[in-house]
Each structure stands twice: as structure tokens, then as C-alpha cells.
Design a protein around this motif. Sequence first.
Motif, PDB file in Angstrom:
ATOM      1  N   SER A 220       0.819  -1.212   0.000  1.00  0.00           N
ATOM      2  CA  SER A 220       0.000   0.000   0.000  1.00  0.00           C
ATOM      3  C   SER A 220       0.853   1.263   0.000  1.00  0.00           C
ATOM      4  O   SER A 220       0.431   2.307  -0.505  1.00  0.00           O
ATOM      5  N   GLY A 221       2.032   1.183   0.582  1.00  0.00           N
ATOM      6  CA  GLY A 221       2.911   2.343   0.650  1.00  0.00           C
ATOM      7  C   GLY A 221       4.176   1.994   1.405  1.00  0.00           C
ATOM      8  O   GLY A 221       4.334   0.876   1.917  1.00  0.00           O
ATOM      9  N   ILE A 222       5.080   2.960   1.480  1.00  0.00           N
ATOM     10  CA  ILE A 222       6.375   2.767   2.128  1.00  0.00           C
ATOM     11  C   ILE A 222       6.544   3.827   3.197  1.00  0.00           C
ATOM     12  O   ILE A 222       6.304   5.015   2.957  1.00  0.00           O
ATOM     13  N   MET A 223       6.938   3.405   4.376  1.00  0.00           N
ATOM     14  CA  MET A 223       7.105   4.325   5.492  1.00  0.00           C
ATOM     15  C   MET A 223       8.161   5.394   5.202  1.00  0.00           C
ATOM     16  O   MET A 223       9.160   5.127   4.538  1.00  0.00           O
ATOM     17  N   LEU A 266       7.323   1.962  20.673  1.00  0.00           N
ATOM     18  CA  LEU A 266       6.206   1.140  21.127  1.00  0.00           C
ATOM     19  C   LEU A 266       4.977   1.986  21.451  1.00  0.00           C
ATOM     20  O   LEU A 266       3.846   1.591  21.172  1.00  0.00           O
ATOM     21  N   THR A 267       5.196   3.142  22.019  1.00  0.00           N
ATOM     22  CA  THR A 267       4.083   4.010  22.407  1.00  0.00           C
ATOM     23  C   THR A 267       3.429   4.674  21.206  1.00  0.00           C
ATOM     24  O   THR A 267       2.202   4.799  21.136  1.00  0.00           O
ATOM     25  N   GLU A 268       4.248   5.098  20.231  1.00  0.00           N
ATOM     26  CA  GLU A 268       3.751   5.894  19.111  1.00  0.00           C
ATOM     27  C   GLU A 268       3.419   5.071  17.869  1.00  0.00           C
ATOM     28  O   GLU A 268       2.924   5.621  16.885  1.00  0.00           O
ATOM     29  N   GLY A 269       3.692   3.794  17.889  1.00  0.00           N
ATOM     30  CA  GLY A 269       3.393   2.968  16.728  1.00  0.00           C
ATOM     31  C   GLY A 269       4.317   3.211  15.551  1.00  0.00           C
ATOM     32  O   GLY A 269       3.911   3.096  14.386  1.00  0.00           O
ATOM     33  N   VAL A 270       5.571   3.551  15.833  1.00  0.00           N
ATOM     34  CA  VAL A 270       6.579   3.727  14.787  1.00  0.00           C
ATOM     35  C   VAL A 270       7.630   2.638  14.968  1.00  0.00           C
ATOM     36  O   VAL A 270       7.524   1.800  15.864  1.00  0.00           O
ATOM     37  N   VAL A 271       8.661   2.659  14.124  1.00  0.00           N
ATOM     38  CA  VAL A 271       9.793   1.758  14.331  1.00  0.00           C
ATOM     39  C   VAL A 271      11.051   2.594  14.464  1.00  0.00           C
ATOM     40  O   VAL A 271      11.257   3.554  13.716  1.00  0.00           O
ATOM     41  N   ALA A 300       4.433   5.675   9.249  1.00  0.00           N
ATOM     42  CA  ALA A 300       3.529   5.664   8.101  1.00  0.00           C
ATOM     43  C   ALA A 300       3.378   7.039   7.476  1.00  0.00           C
ATOM     44  O   ALA A 300       3.109   7.162   6.286  1.00  0.00           O
ATOM     45  N   SER A 301       3.545   8.079   8.269  1.00  0.00           N
ATOM     46  CA  SER A 301       3.468   9.438   7.740  1.00  0.00           C
ATOM     47  C   SER A 301       4.690  10.217   8.191  1.00  0.00           C
ATOM     48  O   SER A 301       5.303   9.913   9.223  1.00  0.00           O
ATOM     49  N   ASP A 302       5.026  11.247   7.432  1.00  0.00           N
ATOM     50  CA  ASP A 302       6.175  12.067   7.796  1.00  0.00           C
ATOM     51  C   ASP A 302       5.933  12.798   9.115  1.00  0.00           C
ATOM     52  O   ASP A 302       6.851  12.971   9.918  1.00  0.00           O
ATOM     53  N   ALA A 303       4.691  13.220   9.333  1.00  0.00           N
ATOM     54  CA  ALA A 303       4.371  13.924  10.578  1.00  0.00           C
ATOM     55  C   ALA A 303       4.551  13.011  11.784  1.00  0.00           C
ATOM     56  O   ALA A 303       5.087  13.426  12.829  1.00  0.00           O
ATOM     57  N   GLN A 304       4.101  11.771  11.670  1.00  0.00           N
ATOM     58  CA  GLN A 304       4.258  10.817  12.768  1.00  0.00           C
ATOM     59  C   GLN A 304       5.732  10.516  13.020  1.00  0.00           C
ATOM     60  O   GLN A 304       6.182  10.445  14.173  1.00  0.00           O
ATOM     61  N   ALA A 335      13.779  10.263   3.914  1.00  0.00           N
ATOM     62  CA  ALA A 335      12.953   9.682   2.855  1.00  0.00           C
ATOM     63  C   ALA A 335      11.501   9.901   3.228  1.00  0.00           C
ATOM     64  O   ALA A 335      11.065   9.510   4.310  1.00  0.00           O
ATOM     65  N   ARG A 336      10.764  10.524   2.347  1.00  0.00           N
ATOM     66  CA  ARG A 336       9.376  10.819   2.661  1.00  0.00           C
ATOM     67  C   ARG A 336       8.526   9.563   2.527  1.00  0.00           C
ATOM     68  O   ARG A 336       8.832   8.660   1.730  1.00  0.00           O
ATOM     69  N   ALA A 337       7.465   9.504   3.288  1.00  0.00           N
ATOM     70  CA  ALA A 337       6.502   8.411   3.164  1.00  0.00           C
ATOM     71  C   ALA A 337       5.814   8.516   1.806  1.00  0.00           C
ATOM     72  O   ALA A 337       5.503   9.613   1.333  1.00  0.00           O
TER      73      ALA A 337
END
Length: 430
Positions: A220-223, A266-271, A300-304, A335-337
Motif C-alpha cells: 500500500s505504501g512505504i514508510m 512502542l508508544t507511538e506505533g513507529v519503528v 507511516a506518515s512524515d508527521a508521525q 525519505a518521505r513516506a
Amino acid sequence: MSRRARAKGPSEAALADAREALRRCDVLAGLSSMEGGIERVYLSPEHAGANAQVAEWVAAAGMRAWQDQAGNARGSYPGTDADAPVLLLGSHLDTVPDAGRYDGILGVMIALAVVGRLHAHGVRLPFGIEVLGFADEEGVRFGRTLLGSCAVAGAFEEEWLELADADGVTMREAFTAFGLDPDRVTEAALDPSGVIGYLEAHIEQGPLLLDANRPLGVVSGIMGAKRFDLVMEGQAGHAGGVPMLHRRDALLGAAETALAVEQVALTEGVVGTVGEMRVEPGAANVIPGRAEFSLDVRAASDAQRDGAWERIRAHAVEAAGRRRLQFTETLRHVARATSSERRLSEAVEHGILAVTGEREAMELQSKAGHDAMAIASLTPYAMLFVRNGNGGVSHHPDEIVTVEDVALAIDAFEAAVLSIAHRQGAATVA
């Protein structure tokens, strides 16, 4: 109602194509600068050897083989309309140190297999196809990723030519030694008006398809990603002579930051990953006075992604202040999402459903970076993921795929290309 039907099996012809694709991956695995492992970096003798070998396979598939001014291996397969935009297929040929043999490379072999089938049956599409074996996706030698695909996308920056490798050789010097003119690298770029889109097949660099018992998936997309070089600076001292409360231990500040990366992720759902750490002076009986470490954060998004980095940074600044350390940061890579295009993804989904018998293709978001990220600034993209066995491990010698899954991937990728062709106009037999 179940969304899955009884799985189909690949044909004998598809299995034969898959065996040849995997054999070719084995051949390229032998072009390595690492004794007992695989390492093939940008503008190296191994890079040149891989391009020469791929050129032979490109020609065997009925294409014109050539190397562009950025060192990418390319092949052109004409369509019925010489003026029509082309469809790009590809992935990368370089590797990380001690790599597996399928990351990137399998995608190029799948693209070659598809064009080889078209050529064998005398099929010409309403558009031409260009296969690309990108020269540097991993960024191992010069620390800047996606160099080959950025050049094709017209996003190569001249200042990158002054980057130096671990031996002090600049990219400009490496270009010349490789036989390329660094001042002509922009000639590798394509005109967006001349491109339909980009399809990339790639092993999944994770276990989701494996866990779901699905051979193929659509991306669907790339982080989006950012990489930093971080430094904690304190004061070295005698391990026995300096009392604990008097210490300015740089390693402890770096360790606190590394643990904060895990907590925020873990808290924010990022890696988030701290993949490198170097300590100075680096002796067992000396308090570390300096710790240099890396940070890779993806979302998943640049803002996140950027929000997670700011929280990690706040932890680092707080730890540095409390421990009387100096904290500095250097942004190394951005690298932008990106998101795949619906039209192209539907073609990939069509291919998956046609060969697996599933009623709905599994959709995944890629946490790993791919050349599609750079090509997204040139043209829309879609990606096909192939199941990665052995727990989904990648960037490791234990990376593995099965002949059956690769056969399905070749069939699905061909079906996706033909689906796009039928939307553009009927294919013809030469």
C-alpha cells in the motif's frame, strides 16, 4: 464468507522460470567482496561484474542492454508504439555486508523473467518496457541510499559526489575509476512524460506474509524514514579512580537514549533502531568519554515520524543535561513516506488473485525502504511482495524464498504487466 479460495499451484513452465531466476541469484551471490559472504557495493569491481552478467541476461530476454551514467544496469524492450511512454520494472543489485541473496536481486530477476516470456512468445505491448537494476539502493559505501534510483528520477544532487567512503575515496573519484564521467550522472534521468509507471517485485522484509500463510502481497505504501548520527560527549576517566557520582559517562547517556527509542516506538506505533554505537576511548578500565551512535526512525506518515523523533530528542537532551553531557545530532538521510498508486496496485492485485485463487490480495505497508520511494518523484509506483521464509529475516544470509512462491510471483508480475497493457491497448504478437 472466507476471503480465500483454494490456492492454485504454479505450472511446470512457471517453476522452470523460477528455478532459473533463483539460479541467477546464486550466480550474482558469487560476485562479492566478502570472503564467505555477500557484499557488493556501489562503483566497485563487483558492481561492474554484476552489471556485465545482468547485461547478458537482458540480451537473452530480447532487450537492448546498456549501462547508464549513474552505473545502473538497464534493458529496453520496445513496444508497438515507439513514441508511447514506457513501463519501468526493476529493483536493486547492490547489497549490505553479509547479505542474503534475494533482497533487491530477486526483483530484477523476476522482471527479466517476465520480459523473457513476452519475447519468447513474440508479444509486443502498446508501450515499451524498461528493466532497471539499480546500482545503489543500500547506501553502504558512501552513506547515502537510493543513489541509482534518485539518478533515474532526476533527483541526484551534485554535492553527493563529494561524499567519501571509509578509505577516503570520494564518489567523484569512484565514478572516474569505474569508467563513468561524474559530470554526466544527470543523463541517467528519465522525463516523467515518457513513463507510465513503475512496478517493483521484492521479498517481504518481515514475517507478515509468512504468518498469514500467503505467498504474495500488494504494497500500500512505504514508510517515511529519517537517519541521524548522534553523539554524547562526556569525560573519560579511570574506571577505579572516579567516584560514580562524579562521572560524566557518555555511554550511559547513549544507552538511555537507545532505551527511549524503544519506548517511543512502542508508544507511538513507529519503528526505531539504534544500529551502530562506537565508544571512545574504548578500553575496559576507562569511563567512556564519547559515544557515537545512529538512529533510524520510520513511520507511516512524515508527521508521525517527525513527532517521534522530537520525543526521542527530548529524552536525549534530558539525559545529557542530567549526566552533564553534550548532545549533538546530524541528520544523515530523509525519505518521505509514499503511497502506491491505486491504478497500478489494482493491476498487481489482479495478478495475485489470478495466480493464487485468493478472493482478496493481502495488503501490506513496507517498513523497509525501496527504490520505489525515489522513483515516486518521477512516476507512480506499485509493488509486489514475495513471502520471505525463515521468520521473514532479511539483510542476512538466512534470507530464503521457495521455488513455488517465486513461480507464483513471476506469473503474477506478468499478469500485472498485461493488465496495464490491456488498459493502454491490446498487446500484439510479432
